[in-house]
Motif scaffolding. Structure first.
Motif, PDB file in Angstrom:
ATOM      1  N   LYS A  29       0.822  -1.208   0.000  1.00 48.42           N
ATOM      2  CA  LYS A  29       0.000   0.000   0.000  1.00 48.42           C
ATOM      3  C   LYS A  29       0.865   1.270   0.000  1.00 48.42           C
ATOM      4  CE  LYS A  29      -2.060  -1.049   3.909  1.00 48.42           C
ATOM      5  NZ  LYS A  29      -1.438  -2.349   4.270  1.00 48.42           N
ATOM      6  N   SER A  30       1.774   1.302   0.961  1.00 51.59           N
ATOM      7  CA  SER A  30       2.625   2.496   1.043  1.00 51.59           C
ATOM      8  C   SER A  30       3.441   2.663  -0.222  1.00 51.59           C
ATOM      9  CB  SER A  30       3.568   2.397   2.240  1.00 51.59           C
ATOM     10  OG  SER A  30       2.824   2.339   3.424  1.00 51.59           O
ATOM     11  N   THR A  31       3.964   1.547  -0.731  1.00 57.07           N
ATOM     12  CA  THR A  31       4.766   1.614  -1.948  1.00 57.07           C
ATOM     13  C   THR A  31       3.954   2.211  -3.086  1.00 57.07           C
ATOM     14  OG1 THR A  31       5.830  -0.398  -1.192  1.00 57.07           O
ATOM     15  CG2 THR A  31       6.265   0.271  -3.448  1.00 57.07           C
ATOM     16  N   PHE A  61       1.808  11.204   5.928  1.00 55.50           N
ATOM     17  CA  PHE A  61       2.663  10.023   5.986  1.00 55.50           C
ATOM     18  C   PHE A  61       2.314   9.125   7.160  1.00 55.50           C
ATOM     19  CE2 PHE A  61       5.270  13.211   3.837  1.00 55.50           C
ATOM     20  CZ  PHE A  61       5.593  12.515   2.689  1.00 55.50           C
ATOM     21  N   GLN A  62       2.551   7.809   6.903  1.00 58.11           N
ATOM     22  CA  GLN A  62       2.358   6.828   7.961  1.00 58.11           C
ATOM     23  C   GLN A  62       3.269   7.149   9.149  1.00 58.11           C
ATOM     24  OE1 GLN A  62       2.968   2.905   6.443  1.00 58.11           O
ATOM     25  NE2 GLN A  62       2.022   1.908   8.205  1.00 58.11           N
ATOM     26  N   ALA A  63       4.511   7.599   8.834  1.00 56.19           N
ATOM     27  CA  ALA A  63       5.469   7.892   9.903  1.00 56.19           C
ATOM     28  C   ALA A  63       5.525   9.392  10.214  1.00 56.19           C
ATOM     29  CB  ALA A  63       6.852   7.373   9.520  1.00 56.19           C
ATOM     30  N   ALA A  75      -2.977   9.872   1.512  1.00 61.58           N
ATOM     31  CA  ALA A  75      -2.897   9.678   2.963  1.00 61.58           C
ATOM     32  C   ALA A  75      -2.575   8.230   3.283  1.00 61.58           C
ATOM     33  CB  ALA A  75      -4.205  10.100   3.616  1.00 61.58           C
ATOM     34  N   ASP A  76      -1.456   8.037   3.984  1.00 62.17           N
ATOM     35  CA  ASP A  76      -1.025   6.693   4.348  1.00 62.17           C
ATOM     36  C   ASP A  76      -1.349   6.466   5.816  1.00 62.17           C
ATOM     37  OD1 ASP A  76       0.104   4.239   4.383  1.00 62.17           O
ATOM     38  OD2 ASP A  76       2.084   4.888   3.632  1.00 62.17           O
ATOM     39  N   GLU A  77      -2.346   5.624   6.074  1.00 61.27           N
ATOM     40  CA  GLU A  77      -2.797   5.373   7.449  1.00 61.27           C
ATOM     41  C   GLU A  77      -2.991   6.674   8.218  1.00 61.27           C
ATOM     42  OE1 GLU A  77      -3.331   2.353   8.679  1.00 61.27           O
ATOM     43  OE2 GLU A  77      -2.130   0.964   7.467  1.00 61.27           O
TER      44      GLU A  77
HETATM   45 MG   LIG Z   1       2.432   1.166   4.864  1.00 63.77          MG
END
Ligand SMILES: [Mg+2]
Ligand SMILES: Nc1ncnc2c1ncn2[C@@H]1O[C@H](COP(=O)(O)OP(=O)(O)OP(=O)(O)O)[C@@H](O)[C@H]1O
Lengths: 225, 815
Positions: free
Chosen positions: A48-50, A93-95, A169-171
Motif C-alpha cells: 500500500k505504502s509503496t 505520511f504513515q510515519a 494519505a497513508d494510514e
Molecule cells: Mg504502509
C-alpha cells in the motif's frame, strides 16, 4: 466530475535486494478520476505504502506506464514535480515525517512559505488549522514533545493547509482514537464533496467505507474491485 | 521564507555545537589572516596613488653593468638633465639633490636643529610634478632665487613654534653656520600614504654654496651620486620607446675608455612612480622604513589562501558528513513543494550565517593580529583602514566567495537526495561522500605537513647562518662611529687613547667598517706575471695595525702592514687564487697595480665572510689609511671586551659613551653597533620568513586537527553501537582504539607521502639563494611526520577513548 486525473497501465515496481529481484508492485492497472475517494486496503506488507509513494512520485515505477494529468510521469522534470507538490498534492505520511527542528506552528506553516503566501494570511490560516484540530495549546512545541497521535494530527493539518486538490494519505488515523478518526474521516468526506480527490491506505474497514471505491492489494497485486 | 531559513539555520548551529564551533574557528582563523594580510596589501599598494597623473611620473635611475653583475643606483649623473630637458615627450622635468645639513639655526628664537632629515634642493618644476598645497607663498616664485626655502607645515612648526604660516614668509634660517636662507613658502604635508617624505625644499642654486659646489659646477657624466635625483612627467602622447632610445644613446655616447676596458656599461631606466615603493634595487627615501616587498606580500597572500582553504575544507567535510541527519528534513521539504533551488539557497543561507559570524569575530581578532604581526605590519597601518570602501567591498566579496566555496558543494549534495529513500531509512547519500572527505582531509594534512617540515628546515638554516663561523671574531665587539661631520684624525686617536685606559676593554683599533658590514669600497687591480695580465675587482677594508689582531683575522703568510700610512696590502685567499698564486708564500713581495701605482703584497689573510652567508666571499685586501692627508678612511673605532657578561657590559658601555662625550663635545651623533647584532640584521628577512612559517604551521595544524576531530566525533558517534557490541564480545580498550585510529592514521600517512617531495622541493629552491646551506636533513621530515601523527593520534584518541570507555549497555539500549 469525470476528468481523468491519473492512470496506471501495467505498472510494476521491482527492486534488487542482493542478488535476487523482488517485485513490490505487479501489473497494476488503475484509473483515477478527479473527485474520487479511493481506499487502498490489504495486509501489512502488501504494498500500500509503496503504491502511494509511486503515485505521489516520491518513488518511481520500474515498468509500465503512469500518466498524471495527461503527462507521462517518467519524463517529468524535477521542477514540475515540486510545482505539483506545491500546488496540487498533499501528503499524510504513515510515519508523520514532521521536521524535527521546527515547532508545530512552523511545521504547519511551511507549505504556505513555499507558496509565497503573505505573512498575515499565513497567520490566519495556521491559526484556523490549529483550531480545527484542537492543538492550539501545542503550537510552540517541537515534534519530539508530542504524542504519536498529536504528531499525526499535525501531519494532517500540514497536508490540508495548502488546499491540495489531491490528498495521498497513508494510514492517516493509525494512531488516533476512534472518535478522532471518525472526525478526520468526516473531514475527508467533506473535502471530497468539495471536489478534492483522496487516495488513502488503511487497515480499517470502517474508514475504508468512507471511500467511493475500495482497492484491495495482496502481495503487490490488485485482487478485486 | 528567509526568516524561516535563518531560524532553522540557527537551531541547527546550536544543535551541533561542536561542529559549528569547529567550523567557526577554522573560518575565523582563515578570515582573520586574510583580513590582516589584505590590509597590508592594500596599505602598500596605495602608496603615492593620489598624485595627479601619477601614471605619467617616472624617476630616472642608473644601472651599472659589469662582469661582476649589475649595480643599481637611484640617482643619475647631474649631466643628464640638460641633455634631455628639451625632449618634447616630457611635460615637466625636475632634478633635486638630497643633502642633509649638519645644523639649522633660527637665530631669532636662538634655537638650533642638528641633522634635520629629508632636506632637498630643487626648483619649481618639482611642485609642478607633485601637487603640494601651498598654505603660504607662491608656487611660481618661491624657489626662483637662491637662498629660499619652502617648508612643510610639520617642519615649519618645528623651526618656528606658534607662528602662523603666513607670518613665516621672509623669516631667516642659518644652515651649516654660514648659509642664510629665507622662508618663501609653506606647504601642507601630503595627507595620504607617500614615500615622498621631504620636509624642506631649498632653491636648487643654493647648492652652490655647499660642499657640493664642484660637483654641481662640473656636472660630470662619469659621476653618479644617489643623492642626485631626476624626475620626469611625460606628456599624454609620450613615446616611451623613443625616450628609452634617447637615454640609451646618451649612455653609450658618454661611456669612457676605462669603462670600456673593464666591460662596464651604464643604462638609464625610467622607473614608474608606482614601482618606487616596492623596488629594493633603488630604495625609498626614508631608509628607516622597511621597504615593501612584493614577494613577501605574495607569500603572505599564499598563507592566507591556504588557511582559508583549510577552514573551508572543514566546512565541506563536516557538512557532508552530517548530511544524513539533515536528509529527513530535506525529503519532507521536497514533498511540501520546495524546489531544489530553494533547498540550495537554504543551505547556503546557513553557511553564510556561520561565515558572517566568523567574519565579525575576525574583525575583532584582526586588531590583535596587527600587533602580533608587527614585524610585517607597517607601523602606521591602522585598524581604521577597515573603513576604506575598497576594503569593505573586498571583504563582502571574500565572504561571498568563502560561502560559495564551503557551502555550495554540501548544499548540492544535500539537495540531491532522493526523497523516498531518505524518508524510509534515514541513512543517505552522505555516506557516499566518504571518498571526497578522505581526499580533502589528506589535502589538509599535506598542507600542514609541508608547513611543519618547512618550518623545521628554515629554522635549521637560520641557526646555521647565525652560528656559522664567519672567519673572524664576532662576539664581544662593538664599533663606535665618529661623528659624520668630524674628519679629523687627532680626535679619533684621542678617543682611542681614552678607551684603552678602560680596564674592561681588551683591545682597540681605528679603521673603516668591521670586516662584515653593509658598506663596500671596491676598486680594480691588475697583476702581471711572466705569462699574462690578470684583472680582478678588489674590496678594501681599512684598519690600523691592530685591526687584524682585534678581529682575530688569520694571517696565513707574511705580515700585516707596518704602519697606518704605508702603501702595503694584505690580501685574502680568494684574491690570492684569483690572481693565480699557488700558495700564500708565493704572493709575498709581489706587486699589484692599483690606481696605476705598484703596491706590494706583504701578507695573506684567511678568507672570512664580508656579508651574510648568502653571498660569496669576494676578493679583498686589508690596508692602512694611505690617502689620509686628503681623505681619511678611518671612521670607526672598534673595541673588544675581555668578557661580555651582561652586568659588566652595561657599565662598560656607559664608560665608552662618556669617553666619547669628553672628546666630541659638540655633537650628539653617537652611533654604536654590536658586531653580532649587525650580523643578525643580515638575516632580518629570513627571520621574518621563519616567524611567518611558525604561525602558518601552528594555525594549519590547529585547523586540520579540528577538522579531524570533527570527523572522528562523527564516525565514532555512528559506530557507538558497534563499539558496544565489540566490548560485550570482549575486545580490549586498546583493540577498539586501534580499530578506530587505523582509518584516520592512514590518511595522515598518505599526506606525509605526498608532502615529503613537495616540501623537499620548496626548501631546495629556497636554499638556492644561499651560498652556505645546511643539508636538507631527513630528520626534519621524520620529525615533521611524527609530529603530525602525534597530533592526529591525540585528537583521535581524545574522542575514541571516551567512546570506548562508555558503558556498552547504554549505547545498546538506546538503539
Ligand atoms: Mg504502509
Ligand atoms: N526498497 C525496498 N527494498 C526491498 N523491499 C522493500 C523495499 N521497500 C519496500 N519493500 C517491501 O515491500 C513490501 C511492501 O511494503 P509497504 O511498505 O508498501 O507495505 P504496506 O502495505 O504499506 O504495509 P503496512 O500496512 O505495514 O504499512 C514489504 O514487504 C517491504 O519489505
Amino acid at each position: 466530475m469525470n476528468t481523468k486525473l491519473l492512470s496506471l497501465n501495467e505498472a510494476t515496481r521491482t527492486v534488487n535486494s542482493g542478488s535476487n529481484k523482488v517485485t513490490l508492485l505487479d501489473d497494476i492497472n488503475l484509473q483515477v478520476n478527479e473527485g474520487e475517494f479511493i481506499s487502498l486496503m490489504g495486509p501489512s506488507g502488501s504494498g500500500k505504502s509503496t503504491l502511494l509513494n509511486c503515485i505521489g512520485m516520491l518513488d518511481s515505477f520500474t515498468g509500465g506506464g503512469y500518466t498524471f494529468l495527461g503527462e507521462p510521469v517518467h519524463s517529468m522534470k524535477e521542477k514540475n514535480r515540486s510545482k505539483l507538490y506545491k500546488e496540487y498534492i498533499g501528503f499524510v505520511f504513515q510515519a508523520y515525517h514532521l521536521i524535527d527542528e521546527l515547532t508545530v506552528w512552523e511545521n504547519i506553516e511551511t507549505p504556505l512559505l513555499y507558496k509565497s503566501i503573505k505573512s498575515s494570511e499565513r497567520k490566519a490560516l495556521v491559526a484556523d488549522m490549529l483550531d480545527r484540530f484542537n492543538i492550539v495549546g501545542k503550537k510552540d512545541l517541537f515534534p519530539q514533545q508530542l504524542s504519536g497521535g498529536q504528531q499525526q494530527l499535525v501531519g494532517i493539518a500540514r497536508a490540508l493547509i495548502g488546499k491540495p486538490k489531491l490528498i495521498l494519505a497513508d494510514e492517516p488515523t493509525g494512531n488516533l482514537n476512534s472518535k478522532q478518526s471518525t472526525e478526520i474521516m468526516e473531514l475527508f468526506s467533506q473535502l471530497n464533496k468539495d471536489g478534492v480527490t483522496i487516495i488513502q491506505a488503511t487497515h480499517s474497514e470502517q474508514n475504508a467505507a468512507y471511500g467511493s471505491r475500495i482497492i484491495n492489494l495482496l502481495d503487490g497485486k490488485i485482487v478485486e474491485e | 521564507m528567509i526568516k524561516n531559513y535563518f531560524k532553522i539555520a540557527w537551531r541547527n548551529i546550536m544543535k551541533h555545537k561542536v561542529f559549528s564551533l569547529i567550523n567557526v574557528i577554522g573560518l575565523t582563523i582563515g578570515l582573520s589572516a586574510s583580513f590582516v594580510i589584505g590590509l597590508m596589501i592594500y596599505y602598500d599598494y596605495t602608496f603615492d596613488d593620489f598624485h595627479k597623473d601619477g601614471d605619467r611620473i617616472y624617476r630616472v635611475v642608473s644601472d651599472f653593468k659589469s662582469p661582476q653583475g649589475t649595480f643599481h643606483n637611484s640617482g643619475v649623473t647631474l649631466a643628464l638633465k640638460d641633455a634631455i630637458a628639451d625632449n618634447s615627450n616630457f611635460e615637466s622635468i625636475t632634478e633635486f639633490y638630497i643633502n642633509r645639513p649638519s645644523k639649522v639655526e633660527n637665530k631669532a628664537n636662538n634655537t638650533e636643529f642638528k641633522w634635520p632629515n629629508f632636506v632637498m634642493y630643487t626648483d619649481e618644476a618639482y611642485f609642478n610634478i607633485f601637487d603640494y598645497k601651498f598654505i603660504a607663498g607662491d608656487k611660481s616664485t618661491a624657489l626662483d632665487k637662491p637662498n629660499n626655502v619652502i617648508l612643510t607645515e610639520t617642519r615649519a612648526k618645528e623651526y618656528f613654534p606658534n607662528t602662523a604660516p603666513a607670518d613665516l614668509i621672509g623669516k631667516t634660517l642659518v644652515y651649516n653656520d654660514s648659509i642664510n636662507i629665507t622662508v618663501s613658502g609653506v606647504v601642507e604635508n601630503f595627507k595620504k600614504r607617500t614615500d615622498f617624505v621631504f620636509e624642506e625644499f631649498i632653491s636648487h642654486q643654493t647648492l652652490l654654496q655647499t660642499d657640493r659646489r664642484e660637483e654641481l659646477l662640473e656636472r660630470q657624466w662619469g659621476n653618479t651620486n644617489s643623492d642626485s635625483q631626476l624626475f620626469v612627467k611625460l606628456t599624454e602622447s609620450a613615446n616611451v620607446v623613443s625616450i628609452q632610445k634617447r637615454l640609451d644613446d646618451l649612455a653609450l655616447e658618454h661611456t669612457d675608455e676605462d669603462d670600456k676596458k673593464y666591460e662596464m656599461s651604464r643604462e638609464f631606466q625610467l622607473q614608474p612612480l608606482s614601482d618606487i615603493h616596492f623596488n629594493e634595487d633603488y630604495g625609498i627615501y626614508d631608509w628607516s622604513k622597511g621597504q615593501a616587498s612584493k614577494s613577501l606580500l605574495s607569500n603572505l597572500a599564499l598563507v592566507a589562501v591556504f588557511l582559508l582553504l583549510l577552514g573551508c575544507i572543514n566546512f565541506i567535510n563536516l557538512n557532508t558528513a552530517q548530511a544524513s541527519q539533515r536528509a529527513k528534513e530535506i525529503g519532507i521539504r521536497k514533498t511540501l513543494g520546495s524546489s531544489r533551488k530553494q533547498l540550495i539557497s537554504q543551505f547556503m543561507g546557513e553557511t553564510f550565517l556561520l561565515v558572517f559570524f566568523s567574519a565579525l569575530l575576525s574583525i575583532v581578532l584582526s586588531k590583535w593580529l596587527i600587533n602580533v604581526f608587527s614585524d610585517f605590519v607597517p607601523e602606521d597601518l591602522s585598524f581604521e583602514l577597515f573603513k576604506a570602501p575598497l576594503i569593505v567591498l573586498s571583504i563582502l566579496l571574500l565572504l561571498f566567495v568563502v560561502t560559495i566555496l564551503s557551502g555550495f558543494y554540501p548544499a548540492l549534495v544535500l539537495s540531491k537526495f532522493n526523497t523516498v529513500s531518505v524518508l524510509k531509512n534515514h541513512m543517505a547519500a552522505g555516506e557516499k561522500k566518504v571518498r571526497l572527505r578522505k581526499f580533502l582531509t589528506v589535502f589538509q594534512f599535506t598542507i600542514a605537513q609541508i608547513f611543519i617540515i618547512g618550518t623545521l628546515l628554515v629554522g635549521k638554516q637560520i641557526n646555521y647562518l647565525l652560528n656559522k663561523d664567519m672567519g673572524f671574531k664576532t662576539d664581544a665587539i662593538v664599533s663606535v662611529y665618529s661623528p659624520r661631520s668630524e674628519r679629523e684624525l687627532s680626535k679619533k686617536e684621542l678617543y682611542a687613547e681614552k678607551l684603552r685606559s678602560i680596564p674592561e676593554i681588551k683591545s682597540v683599533s681605528i679603521g673603516s667598517h668591521a670586516p662584515a658590514s653593509y658598506s663596500t669600497n671596491t676598486t680594480n687591480v691588475t697583476y702581471t706575471n711572466e705569462e699574462e695580465i690578470i684583472k680582478s675587482e678588489m674590496q678594501y677594508i681599512f684598519g690600523d695595525t691592530n685591526y687584524a689582531n682585534l678581529f682575530e683575522l688569520d694571517i696565513l703568510a707574511g705580515r700585516i702592514h707596518r704602519n697606518d700610512t704605508v702603501r702595503e696590502l694584505v690580501i685574502n685567499e680568494t684574491l690570492l687564487k684569483k690572481l693565480g698564486f699557488n700558495s700564500p708564500d708565493d704572493a709575498i713581495g709581489k706587486a699589484l697595480t692599483v690606481n696605476d701605482e705598484q703596491t706590494p703584497i706583504v701578507g695573506v689573510m684567511a678568507d672570512f665572510n664580508q656579508r651574510s652567508l648568502k653571498s660569496e666571499i669576494k676578493p679583498m685586501a686589508l690596508r692602512g689609511d694611505w690617502y689620509r692627508s686628503q681623505f681619511s678612511q678611518f671612521q670607526a673605532i672598534h673595541v673588544s671586551f675581555h668578557n661580555e657578561s651582561s652586568e659588566n657590559l652595561k657599565s662598560t658601555l656607559t664608560k665608552i659613551e662618556d669617553a666619547y662625550k669628553s672628546v666630541y663635545t659638540e655633537t650628539e651623533d653617537y652611533r654604536l653597533q654590536f658586531m653580532d647584532q649587525t650580523i643578525e640584521t643580515f638575516y632580518n628577512r629570513e627571520k621574518k620568513i621563519s616567524k611567518l612559517l611558525n604561525w602558518a604551521t601552528g594555525l594549519s595544524i590547529l585547523i586540520s586537527c579540528l577538522g579531524l576531530l570533527g570527523l572522528v566525533i562523527y564516525t565514532t558517534n555512528r559506530r557507538v553501537k558497534e563499539i558496544g557490541v565489540r566490548k560485550v564480545l570482549g575486545a580490549s580498550l586498546f583493540q577498539i582504539n586501534t580499530l578506530l585510529c587505523k582509518e584516520f592514521l592512514l590518511l595522515v600517512a598518505i599526506a606525509f607521502v605526498i608532502a615529503t617531495p613537495l616540501a623537499w622541493y620548496g626548501i631546495y629552491s629556497w636554499l638556492q639563494d644561499f651560498t652556505y646551506k645546511t643539508s636538507i636533513s631527513f630528520i626534519a621530515f621524520i620529525v615533521g611526520g611524527a609530529a603530525m601523527i602525534f597530533f592526529a593520534l591525540l585528537v583521535i584518541s581524545f574522542k575514541t577513548l571516551s567512546a570506548a570507555n562508555a558503558n556498552p549497555v547504554n549505547s545498546l539500549r538506546s538503539e
